[in-house]
Scaffold this motif. Structure first.
Motif, PDB file in Angstrom:
ATOM      1  N   CYS A 179       0.852  -1.196   0.000  1.00  0.00           N
ATOM      2  CA  CYS A 179       0.000   0.000   0.000  1.00  0.00           C
ATOM      3  C   CYS A 179       0.886   1.243   0.000  1.00  0.00           C
ATOM      4  O   CYS A 179       0.563   2.255  -0.620  1.00  0.00           O
ATOM      5  CB  CYS A 179      -0.898  -0.021   1.227  1.00  0.00           C
ATOM      6  N   THR A 180       2.020   1.153   0.684  1.00  0.00           N
ATOM      7  CA  THR A 180       2.971   2.265   0.690  1.00  0.00           C
ATOM      8  C   THR A 180       3.365   2.625  -0.736  1.00  0.00           C
ATOM      9  O   THR A 180       3.375   3.804  -1.117  1.00  0.00           O
ATOM     10  CB  THR A 180       4.229   1.862   1.504  1.00  0.00           C
ATOM     11  N   THR A 226      -2.640   7.655  12.002  1.00  0.00           N
ATOM     12  CA  THR A 226      -2.579   6.707  10.891  1.00  0.00           C
ATOM     13  C   THR A 226      -1.198   6.094  10.838  1.00  0.00           C
ATOM     14  O   THR A 226      -0.311   6.451  11.613  1.00  0.00           O
ATOM     15  CB  THR A 226      -2.922   7.381   9.544  1.00  0.00           C
ATOM     16  N   PHE A 227      -1.018   5.180   9.891  1.00  0.00           N
ATOM     17  CA  PHE A 227       0.294   4.574   9.690  1.00  0.00           C
ATOM     18  C   PHE A 227       1.220   5.580   8.994  1.00  0.00           C
ATOM     19  O   PHE A 227       0.771   6.429   8.230  1.00  0.00           O
ATOM     20  CB  PHE A 227       0.149   3.299   8.850  1.00  0.00           C
ATOM     21  N   SER A 286       0.968   6.826   5.163  1.00  0.00           N
ATOM     22  CA  SER A 286      -0.044   7.784   4.688  1.00  0.00           C
ATOM     23  C   SER A 286       0.568   9.175   4.530  1.00  0.00           C
ATOM     24  O   SER A 286       0.112   9.975   3.712  1.00  0.00           O
ATOM     25  CB  SER A 286      -1.227   7.891   5.652  1.00  0.00           C
ATOM     26  N   VAL A 315      -8.054   8.291   5.594  1.00  0.00           N
ATOM     27  CA  VAL A 315      -7.794   6.899   5.975  1.00  0.00           C
ATOM     28  C   VAL A 315      -9.094   6.306   6.507  1.00  0.00           C
ATOM     29  O   VAL A 315      -9.686   6.855   7.439  1.00  0.00           O
ATOM     30  CB  VAL A 315      -6.701   6.823   7.062  1.00  0.00           C
ATOM     31  N   ALA A 327      -6.129   0.998   2.936  1.00  0.00           N
ATOM     32  CA  ALA A 327      -5.327  -0.171   3.324  1.00  0.00           C
ATOM     33  C   ALA A 327      -6.154  -1.192   4.098  1.00  0.00           C
ATOM     34  O   ALA A 327      -5.982  -2.398   3.936  1.00  0.00           O
ATOM     35  CB  ALA A 327      -4.135   0.268   4.167  1.00  0.00           C
ATOM     36  N   GLN A 328      -7.067  -0.694   4.945  1.00  0.00           N
ATOM     37  CA  GLN A 328      -7.856  -1.582   5.812  1.00  0.00           C
ATOM     38  C   GLN A 328      -9.271  -1.778   5.294  1.00  0.00           C
ATOM     39  O   GLN A 328     -10.083  -2.398   5.972  1.00  0.00           O
ATOM     40  CB  GLN A 328      -7.919  -0.970   7.222  1.00  0.00           C
ATOM     41  N   SER A 356      -3.980  -2.499   0.956  1.00  0.00           N
ATOM     42  CA  SER A 356      -2.845  -3.294   1.423  1.00  0.00           C
ATOM     43  C   SER A 356      -3.239  -4.760   1.572  1.00  0.00           C
ATOM     44  O   SER A 356      -4.347  -5.066   2.012  1.00  0.00           O
ATOM     45  CB  SER A 356      -2.357  -2.770   2.774  1.00  0.00           C
ATOM     46  N   HIS A 401      -0.888  -6.675   3.231  1.00  0.00           N
ATOM     47  CA  HIS A 401       0.054  -7.022   4.292  1.00  0.00           C
ATOM     48  C   HIS A 401      -0.560  -8.125   5.160  1.00  0.00           C
ATOM     49  O   HIS A 401      -1.778  -8.220   5.260  1.00  0.00           O
ATOM     50  CB  HIS A 401       0.328  -5.764   5.128  1.00  0.00           C
ATOM     51  N   LYS A 404      -3.817  -7.686   7.223  1.00  0.00           N
ATOM     52  CA  LYS A 404      -5.078  -7.196   6.663  1.00  0.00           C
ATOM     53  C   LYS A 404      -6.054  -8.359   6.408  1.00  0.00           C
ATOM     54  O   LYS A 404      -5.725  -9.511   6.638  1.00  0.00           O
ATOM     55  CB  LYS A 404      -4.788  -6.425   5.358  1.00  0.00           C
ATOM     56  N   GLY A 409       1.984  -6.625  -0.077  1.00  0.00           N
ATOM     57  CA  GLY A 409       1.231  -6.483  -1.323  1.00  0.00           C
ATOM     58  C   GLY A 409       0.303  -5.297  -1.237  1.00  0.00           C
ATOM     59  O   GLY A 409      -0.064  -4.862  -0.146  1.00  0.00           O
ATOM     60  N   TYR A 469      -1.561   3.206  16.471  1.00  0.00           N
ATOM     61  CA  TYR A 469      -0.673   4.271  16.002  1.00  0.00           C
ATOM     62  C   TYR A 469      -0.249   5.229  17.108  1.00  0.00           C
ATOM     63  O   TYR A 469      -0.951   5.418  18.091  1.00  0.00           O
ATOM     64  CB  TYR A 469      -1.381   5.076  14.911  1.00  0.00           C
TER      65      TYR A 469
HETATM   66  C1  LIG Z   1      -1.264  -1.324   6.645  1.00  0.00           C
HETATM   67  C2  LIG Z   1      -1.444   0.109   6.354  1.00  0.00           C
HETATM   68  C3  LIG Z   1      -0.597   0.799   5.481  1.00  0.00           C
HETATM   69  C4  LIG Z   1       0.639   0.186   4.897  1.00  0.00           C
HETATM   70  O1  LIG Z   1       0.400  -0.893   4.084  1.00  0.00           O
HETATM   71  P1  LIG Z   1       1.657  -1.677   3.455  1.00  0.00           P
HETATM   72  O2  LIG Z   1       1.003  -2.592   2.477  1.00  0.00           O
HETATM   73  O3  LIG Z   1       2.306  -2.394   4.588  1.00  0.00           O
HETATM   74  O4  LIG Z   1       2.530  -0.682   2.816  1.00  0.00           O
HETATM   75  C5  LIG Z   1      -0.867   2.116   5.182  1.00  0.00           C
HETATM   76  N1  LIG Z   1      -1.916   2.748   5.717  1.00  0.00           N
HETATM   77  C6  LIG Z   1      -2.747   2.136   6.587  1.00  0.00           C
HETATM   78  C7  LIG Z   1      -3.902   2.897   7.136  1.00  0.00           C
HETATM   79  C8  LIG Z   1      -2.526   0.801   6.937  1.00  0.00           C
HETATM   80  O5  LIG Z   1      -3.353   0.203   7.801  1.00  0.00           O
END
Ligand SMILES: *Cc1c(COP(=O)(O)O)cnc(C)c1O
Length: 375
Positions: A55-56, A80-81, A84, A126, A154-155, A176, A178, A181, A188, A319
């Motif tokens: 997702c990054t 957030t992560f 973002s 987000v 991502a979520q 994402s 990851h 998730k 991914g 977070y």
């Molecule tokens: C998990 C997550 C990301 C990062 O996702 P990656 O696939 O690990 O890069 C980014 N933003 C949020 C809100 C997430 O929960």
């Protein structure tokens, strides 16, 4: 010990990986990558979906497509992560952080307009826990000030805002896969391009700045270096694993929702008096990405984490407010902001185990322990 998260196999993950190898192609943009992208485009009516390695990466692609540069400002929630915000700071943008809603960790839609300046170029929202932000409000603000909107989804797989799939509403959406998730492939991600103007360039940036995609579609007779970009596409091994999970998306979601509902129904007795259960605005569906609790204060939250650990259950906080992060404050452009709600979620939120192989009886046991903690 019940772990906080556990990767899982649900269908043909391993045989699809074998199939990819035997097909003679495991680099990117092959059979399984196309299958995954078509799955998303068809199921959610998306104009264009490109798999990425995270997702990054999808967020970085969005930043490149919007031509974010030094001098630009981007509005991002603080709770957030890192990615973002990071995807935009690395293009030189200054981040203006927004606070969370009082009833939910998502961005406070009403705080956005005050953060807009003539330099603002984009709003990143987000969908925390897969719960939608109020996209009508956000899209109206974006239109009024001529800004781009990026949905960090991502979520948010398979979740909806007033019937519209999350990730399909802003100019871009980033998902994402990851291992933490709902649908996983280790690492991914996916970029959705909802504004047609960006589709051709997205394919170029995705493939190291070359027009290779156009070449394979027969649109140009040779391919070369035509733009900026990077290697954003995943290997077919990742896509093969992912496609096997997508085939069981509904089954995975059903299971997660059953676990989520069990937590909710058993912990309801504690709601309001001892803690707060997740809040769902009427405009959003619940994709059961996360079950979290909001405790009274940081001491009680940390006590609960220790208590559950002593009883064989691993739960975690989430977070840390990005507006207080050392990277932001030391960057020279980061200004000290006062965002009390983001800080409250930083201190008081705790996430409970929720993964495909978790049992309903595990959830009942965890809930029982939490009820006992408050007794
Ligand atoms: C998990 C997550 C990301 C990062 O996702 P990656 O696939 O690990 O890069 C980014 N933003 C949020 C809100 C997430 O929960």
């Amino acid at each position: 010990m019940i772990p906080f998260n556990k990767p899982f196999l649900v269908g043909k993950e391993l045989s699809y990986i074998e199939k990819a190898v035997k097909s003679g192609k495991i680099s990117g943009n092959g059979y399984f990558t196309v299958k995954c992208q078509e799955f998303f485009q068809e199921k959610y009516g998306l104009k264009k979906a490109l798999l990425t390695t995270s997702c990054t990466d999808a967020l970085e692609m969005a930043a490149m497509l919007m031509d974010i540069n030094e001098g630009d400002e981007v509005i991002v929630p603080s709770y957030t992560f890192v990615s973002s915000a990071l995807a935009f700071t690395r293009q030189g943008a200054k981040i203006k952080f927004a606070d969370s809603r009082p009833d939910h960790p998502g961005i406070d839609e009403l705080a956005i307009e005050n953060l807009i300046s003539p330099k603002t170029k984009a709003i990143v929202v987000v969908h925390y826990a897969g719960v939608a932000c109020d996209m009508d409000l956000i899209m109206n603000i974006a239109e009024k000030y001529n800004l781009f909107v990026v949905e960090d989804a991502a979520q948010a797989i398979d979740s909806f805002y007033k019937g519209k799939p999350l990730g399909s509403i802003g100019h871009f959406g980033a998902f994402s896969f990851h291992e933490t998730k709902n649908i996983i492939s280790g690492e991914g991600g996916l970029l959705t391009i909802n504004d047609e103007r960006f589709i051709d360039r997205a394919e170029i940036i995705w493939e190291k700045g070359t027009n290779r995609s156009a070449f394979f579609k027969g649109e140009v007779n040779k391919y070369g270096w035509v733009d900026t970009g990077s290697s954003f596409l995943p290997s077919e091994l990742i896509s093969a694993f992912l496609y096997a999970q997508l085939e069981y998306l509904e089954k995975i979601q059903e299971k997660r929702k059953a676990l989520w509902n069990t937590y909710y129904n058993t912990l309801k007795v504690l709601d309001k008096e001892y803690l707060k259960l997740p809040y769902l605005p009427t405009f959003s569906t619940n994709n059961a990405h996360m079950f979290y609790l909001i405790l009274k204060d940081v001491e009680e939250r940390d006590k609960l984490i220790t208590y559950l650990k002593d009883n064989g259950v691993h739960v975690v906080f989430h977070y840390l407010s990005l507006h207080k992060s050392s990277y932001h404050l030391d960057s020279g452009t980061g200004e000290l902001q006062n965002l009390p709600l983001s800080d409250r979620y930083t201190d008081c939120l705790v996430r409970l185990p929720l993964y495909y192989d978790l049992g309903i009886k595990d959830v009942k046991r965890i809930s029982g322990l939490i009820i006992k903690f408050f007794e």
